[in-house]
Design a protein around this motif. Structure first.
Motif, short mmCIF file in Angstrom:
data_model
loop_
_atom_site.label_atom_id
_atom_site.label_comp_id
_atom_site.label_asym_id
_atom_site.label_seq_id
_atom_site.Cartn_x
_atom_site.Cartn_y
_atom_site.Cartn_z
N ILE A 275 0.70 -1.32 -0.26
CA ILE A 275 -0.25 -0.08 -0.20
C ILE A 275 0.57 1.06 0.63
O ILE A 275 0.53 2.07 -0.75
CB ILE A 275 -0.99 0.30 1.52
CG1 ILE A 275 -2.05 -0.91 1.27
CG2 ILE A 275 -1.62 1.02 1.40
CD1 ILE A 275 -2.53 -1.63 2.64
N SER A 276 2.10 1.30 1.04
CA SER A 276 2.64 2.39 0.45
C SER A 276 3.66 2.33 -0.67
O SER A 276 3.33 3.64 -1.14
CB SER A 276 4.25 2.11 1.48
OG SER A 276 4.81 3.18 1.59
N THR A 277 3.55 1.56 -1.44
CA THR A 277 4.78 1.51 -2.80
C THR A 277 3.60 2.72 -3.67
O THR A 277 3.47 3.34 -4.23
CB THR A 277 4.93 0.38 -3.02
OG1 THR A 277 5.78 -0.14 -2.25
CG2 THR A 277 5.31 0.98 -4.24
N PHE A 278 2.08 1.90 -3.47
CA PHE A 278 1.13 2.53 -4.54
C PHE A 278 0.59 4.30 -4.29
O PHE A 278 0.27 4.98 -4.75
CB PHE A 278 0.37 1.83 -4.07
CG PHE A 278 -1.65 2.15 -4.34
CD1 PHE A 278 -1.63 1.60 -5.57
CD2 PHE A 278 -2.15 3.25 -3.95
CE1 PHE A 278 -3.37 2.88 -6.15
CE2 PHE A 278 -3.54 3.71 -4.30
CZ PHE A 278 -3.63 3.41 -5.72
N CYS A 279 0.98 4.01 -2.31
CA CYS A 279 0.65 5.88 -1.87
C CYS A 279 1.39 6.09 -3.16
O CYS A 279 1.96 7.79 -2.74
CB CYS A 279 0.18 6.09 -0.96
SG CYS A 279 -1.41 5.31 -0.10
N ASP A 280 2.88 6.21 -2.71
CA ASP A 280 3.52 7.17 -2.71
C ASP A 280 3.89 7.26 -3.88
O ASP A 280 4.19 7.88 -4.50
CB ASP A 280 5.26 5.94 -2.62
CG ASP A 280 6.45 5.63 -1.18
OD1 ASP A 280 5.19 7.30 -0.55
OD2 ASP A 280 6.48 5.52 -1.41
N GLU A 281 3.05 6.78 -4.95
CA GLU A 281 3.25 6.46 -6.96
C GLU A 281 2.61 7.61 -6.92
O GLU A 281 2.25 8.72 -7.90
CB GLU A 281 2.57 5.85 -7.51
CG GLU A 281 3.98 4.51 -7.42
CD GLU A 281 3.58 2.96 -8.33
OE1 GLU A 281 2.87 3.28 -9.03
OE2 GLU A 281 4.72 2.10 -8.16
N LYS A 282 1.26 7.55 -6.29
CA LYS A 282 -0.25 8.09 -6.21
C LYS A 282 0.18 9.88 -6.05
O LYS A 282 -0.71 11.03 -5.94
CB LYS A 282 -1.38 7.81 -6.17
CG LYS A 282 -1.34 6.53 -6.74
CD LYS A 282 -2.10 6.71 -8.04
CE LYS A 282 -2.20 5.21 -8.24
NZ LYS A 282 -2.34 5.42 -9.85
N PHE A 283 0.52 10.27 -4.70
CA PHE A 283 0.57 11.34 -4.01
C PHE A 283 2.30 11.80 -4.73
O PHE A 283 3.01 12.31 -3.53
CB PHE A 283 0.78 10.96 -2.27
CG PHE A 283 -0.28 10.88 -2.23
CD1 PHE A 283 -1.68 12.10 -1.90
CD2 PHE A 283 -1.23 9.56 -1.75
CE1 PHE A 283 -2.99 12.29 -1.17
CE2 PHE A 283 -2.29 9.31 -1.61
CZ PHE A 283 -3.47 10.63 -1.38
N ALA A 284 2.79 11.27 -5.20
CA ALA A 284 4.10 12.26 -5.66
C ALA A 284 4.09 13.57 -6.40
O ALA A 284 3.10 14.01 -6.53
CB ALA A 284 5.02 11.63 -7.23
N PRO A 285 5.20 14.43 -6.13
CA PRO A 285 4.84 15.79 -6.15
C PRO A 285 4.89 16.09 -7.62
O PRO A 285 4.64 15.16 -8.49
CB PRO A 285 6.52 16.38 -6.51
CG PRO A 285 7.09 15.76 -5.37
CD PRO A 285 6.28 14.31 -5.59
N ASN A 286 3.34 17.16 -7.64
CA ASN A 286 3.24 17.74 -9.04
C ASN A 286 2.16 15.94 -9.40
O ASN A 286 2.59 15.65 -10.84
CB ASN A 286 4.13 18.18 -9.68
CG ASN A 286 4.44 19.23 -9.35
OD1 ASN A 286 3.81 20.28 -8.77
ND2 ASN A 286 5.94 19.87 -9.84
N PRO A 287 1.49 15.30 -9.46
CA PRO A 287 0.65 14.36 -9.91
C PRO A 287 0.29 14.82 -10.74
O PRO A 287 -1.40 15.95 -10.78
CB PRO A 287 0.37 13.41 -8.31
CG PRO A 287 -0.49 14.56 -7.91
CD PRO A 287 0.88 15.85 -7.51
N ASP A 288 -0.90 13.85 -11.60
CA ASP A 288 -1.75 14.98 -13.40
C ASP A 288 -3.01 14.10 -12.04
O ASP A 288 -2.94 12.67 -11.44
CB ASP A 288 -1.06 13.25 -14.33
CG ASP A 288 -2.54 13.34 -15.19
OD1 ASP A 288 -3.45 14.13 -14.73
OD2 ASP A 288 -2.43 12.67 -15.86
N ILE A 289 -3.98 15.15 -11.80
CA ILE A 289 -5.41 14.65 -10.76
C ILE A 289 -5.96 13.70 -11.61
O ILE A 289 -6.26 12.65 -11.11
CB ILE A 289 -5.75 15.66 -10.97
CG1 ILE A 289 -5.37 17.04 -9.87
CG2 ILE A 289 -7.63 15.66 -10.13
CD1 ILE A 289 -6.07 18.56 -10.10
N ASN A 290 -5.88 13.74 -12.98
CA ASN A 290 -6.79 11.91 -13.47
C ASN A 290 -6.69 11.12 -13.92
O ASN A 290 -6.58 10.41 -13.46
CB ASN A 290 -7.07 13.03 -14.81
CG ASN A 290 -7.94 14.12 -14.85
OD1 ASN A 290 -8.56 14.22 -13.81
ND2 ASN A 290 -6.99 15.11 -16.70
#
Length: 298
Positions: A275-290
């Motif tokens: 789950i941590s790996t998943f969140c790291d990817e989704k909450f990376a700086p300047n993420p694509d909201i979509n």
């Protein structure tokens, strides 16, 4: 000597929060589980569960017995395995916020379950406040929940940026009228933040629509029923983020925290890493909201 079947039913009632769901876990009827708990209470000589009010809660004696019950069941499984028998599948209980139960995370969790055949994963979606209460009561092994920033250590922490969302074609709210709020049910951190921010600036408000699930919130906002305070990644094609010119107050960020119960099964660490790996990817700086837009089918 404690009856292991009674202990197993007792732990299941605590883990699932009720007799019916506990019966489903141990393959017993609700009435049978209730009778088993009463037999266990007779053996102990004290009530273990407070059945008054909403749901069931542990008494002081119940809290004391719970830890011992888990250990005795674990030892029994170890003995069975050492003697060449089949160990019972380890139960791993995960709690996640309803608005975070996106398709991508569900797929990650499902992949974890398939790769850990000796683990029976149980997932429940609920308000973060209830997930935290459940973790404290021993009903979850791992939770992913929203909280106020700097609330203490956790396995993983990710900041959330809160924004005011309106329907794509909804005109800006008139400042002289109460702001129609679309919100989750009482107890939701976003709802509390929205009300606190509005009242801090003297802005009048009213609850125009409330729902326990994200799909209802998304539809109400897109349909123009009101304004919602949500995490920016929830914005969909039918929404627009209101800027500072809307007259709505800025709201400081919240955070998403991944917590692991201290005596959780060893596989809890593995699930946390996934789950941590998943969140790291989704909450990376300047993420694509979509890229993080929840499915409308949730």
């Amino acid at each position: 000597m404690f009856d292991l079947d009674l202990l197993r039913s007792f732990v299941s009632v605590v883990d699932t929060g009720g007799f019916t769901r506990a019966g489903e876990r141990v393959n017993r009827s609700q009435s049978t589980v209730s009778q088993q708990i009463r037999r266990l209470e007779e053996d102990v000589g004290k009530p273990l569960l407070d059945r008054g009010g909403r749901g069931v809660h542990l008494t002081e004696a119940g809290e004391t017995l719970l830890g011992y019950a888990r250990r005795m069941l674990d030892i029994a499984d170890e003995a069975r395995l050492s003697l060449g028998g089949e160990a019972r599948p380890a139960i791993l209980r995960l709690g996640i916020p309803e608005d975070f139960a996106v398709t991508a995370l569900t797929e990650v969790i499902a992949t974890f379950a398939r790769s850990h055949s000796r683990v029976r994963l149980e997932v429940r979606c609920d308000l973060s406040v209830r997930l935290r209460e459940g973790l404290a009561r021993g009903q979850f092994d791992v939770i992913l929940a929203k909280r106020e920033p700097a609330s203490g250590p956790a396995f993983g922490i990710w900041p959330e940026r809160l924004v005011w969302l309106a329907g794509a074609d909804t005109p800006p709210p008139a400042p002289q009228t109460p702001l129609p709020l679309v919100a989750f049910m009482p107890g939701c951190l976003y709802r509390e933040r929205a009300i606190r921010a509005l009242e801090g600036t003297g802005r009048r408000w009213r609850i125009a629509y409330e729902s326990p699930n994200l799909a209802g919130i998304q539809a109400a906002v897109a349909g123009g029923l009101g304004i919602a305070l949500l995490e920016e990644r929830i914005a969909g094609s039918g929404h627009r983020i209101l800027g500072t010119d809307s007259g709505l107050p800025p709201v400081p960020p919240t955070e998403l925290a991944l917590d692991l119960r201290g005596d959780a099964p060893a596989t809890g660490q593995a699930l946390c890493r996934v789950i941590s790996t998943f969140c790291d990817e989704k909450f990376a700086p300047n993420p694509d909201i979509n890229a993080f837009r929840p499915s409308s089918s949730n």
